[in-house]
Design a protein around this motif. Structure first.
Motif, PDB file in Angstrom:
ATOM      1  N   ALA A 261     -38.017  -6.070  28.090  1.00 49.29           N
ATOM      2  CA  ALA A 261     -39.045  -5.325  27.371  1.00 49.29           C
ATOM      3  C   ALA A 261     -38.792  -3.837  27.581  1.00 49.29           C
ATOM      4  CB  ALA A 261     -40.439  -5.703  27.859  1.00 49.29           C
TER       5      ALA A 261
ATOM      6  N   MET B 171     -43.532  -5.836  23.277  1.00 47.13           N
ATOM      7  CA  MET B 171     -43.216  -5.959  24.702  1.00 47.13           C
ATOM      8  C   MET B 171     -44.078  -7.023  25.373  1.00 47.13           C
ATOM      9  SD  MET B 171     -42.689  -2.020  25.925  1.00 47.13           S
ATOM     10  CE  MET B 171     -41.431  -0.970  25.177  1.00 47.13           C
TER      11      MET B 171
ATOM     12  N   SER C  99     -37.271  -6.910  23.126  1.00 50.83           N
ATOM     13  CA  SER C  99     -38.114  -6.108  22.241  1.00 50.83           C
ATOM     14  C   SER C  99     -38.127  -4.671  22.745  1.00 50.83           C
ATOM     15  CB  SER C  99     -39.546  -6.657  22.185  1.00 50.83           C
ATOM     16  OG  SER C  99     -40.373  -5.815  21.409  1.00 50.83           O
TER      17      SER C  99
ATOM     18  N   SER D  30     -36.519 -12.020  29.778  1.00 51.39           N
ATOM     19  CA  SER D  30     -37.017 -11.042  28.810  1.00 51.39           C
ATOM     20  C   SER D  30     -36.533  -9.656  29.186  1.00 51.39           C
ATOM     21  CB  SER D  30     -38.554 -11.057  28.744  1.00 51.39           C
ATOM     22  OG  SER D  30     -39.096 -10.675  29.998  1.00 51.39           O
TER      23      SER D  30
END
Length: 295
Positions: free
Chosen positions: A113, A97, A91, A111
């Motif tokens: 972010a 985020m 993201s 992830s």
């Protein structure tokens, strides 16, 4: 079976899904309250099948039934990956985020972010080089670099797509509002919950104990404002004087008299002798003279 009209409508709308995977009434209410169905004024030709209708103000309304079906499909694809760390959620949009980080925390995936570094999936020299087996994208337009690189290395892509999102190189499009912080947080929360349910770590008969608020974006200014309000309320509570309680003492025969020792009464009744202060002051001097004589 005696079903209500609303239950019969939901059952007919999700007839393609088995009874276990059909949504509850609370799930649909949460999606509506978070604005998952709210699209934009523009629409992409590939997203027409996911658009229900257009409102009078020009905004497109997404089909929530398709949204739920795609969440179930995406969760089944995620669970099919043996190693959870081979799934990467991305993201670049600030609203997503926190949701991406929480999704990775509860599902065991990775992830990214914030800004996506070009070459993360293609350039093996970079320090942050990764080789995932599945990619989850918050917005195909904002995260276009990651989607483009995934097409180079044959990584399937799951994306939350609005009414105007491009679907090039997107394998599973989940129609949802990807511009609101509540909508993004709720979508990642539902996806994480379904993944854990399919893995067997969370029961379907019991509500997930993780609240949706953890997936929502929290603005720094709002946090500072709440902290200042709490500090001001605490300071005001400390500055308030404590209530004073005056106890009335009964007069007359019922009055309480504290006993006074006899020695103290005699000392207070007799007047002090004249020159008493001088005798008390002279005593230390005589003691010092006698001690010097002994030495």
């Amino acid at each position: 079976l005696h079903l209500s009209k609303q239950q019969r409508t939901m059952a007919s709308a999700f007839a393609s899904l088995p009874a276990v995977l059909q949504p509850k009434e609370e799930d649909i209410q949460m999606m509506l309250s978070a604005g998952v169905h709210t699209g934009t004024r523009n629409s992409d030709s590939a997203m027409e099948e996911y658009i229900w209708r257009r409102r009078k103000d020009g905004l497109h309304v997404l089909n929530i039934g398709k949204t739920w079906e795609k969440i179930m499909l995406a969760a089944r694809v995620i669970v099919a990956i043996e190693n959870p760390e081979d799934v990467v959620a991305i993201s670049a949009r600030p609203w997503g985020m926190r949701a991406v980080l929480k999704f990775a925390h509860y599902t065991g995936s990775q992830s990214i972010a914030g800004r996506f570094t070009p070459g993360t999936f293609t350039n093996q020299i970079t320090k942050q080089f990764r080789e995932p087996r599945l990619l989850i994208v918050t917005d195909p337009r904002t995260d276009s670099q990651a989607v483009r690189e995934s097409s180079y290395v044959n990584i399937p892509v799951i994306a939350f797509c609005d009414s105007d999102s491009p679907l090039q190189h997107v394998d599973i499009a989940i129609p949802a509002n990807n511009k609101g912080k509540h909508s993004i947080g709720l979508m990642y929360w539902m996806l994480a919950r379904e993944v854990l349910r399919l893995r067997g770590s969370v029961s379907r008969s019991v509500d997930w104990d993780v609240p949706v608020d953890l997936f929502f974006h929290r603005d720094i200014e709002e946090l500072k404002k709440t902290e200042e309000e709490q500090a001001a309320a605490k300071l005001q509570a400390e500055q308030q004087p404590a209530p004073a309680y005056e106890q009335e003492v009964p007069a007359g025969d019922g009055a309480f008299e504290q006993p006074v020792p006899e020695a103290a009464a005699a000392a207070t009744s007799e007047p002090a002798a004249e020159g008493g202060a001088q005798q008390w002051q002279a005593a230390p001097a005589d003691a010092q003279a006698s001690a010097a004589a002994e030495w």
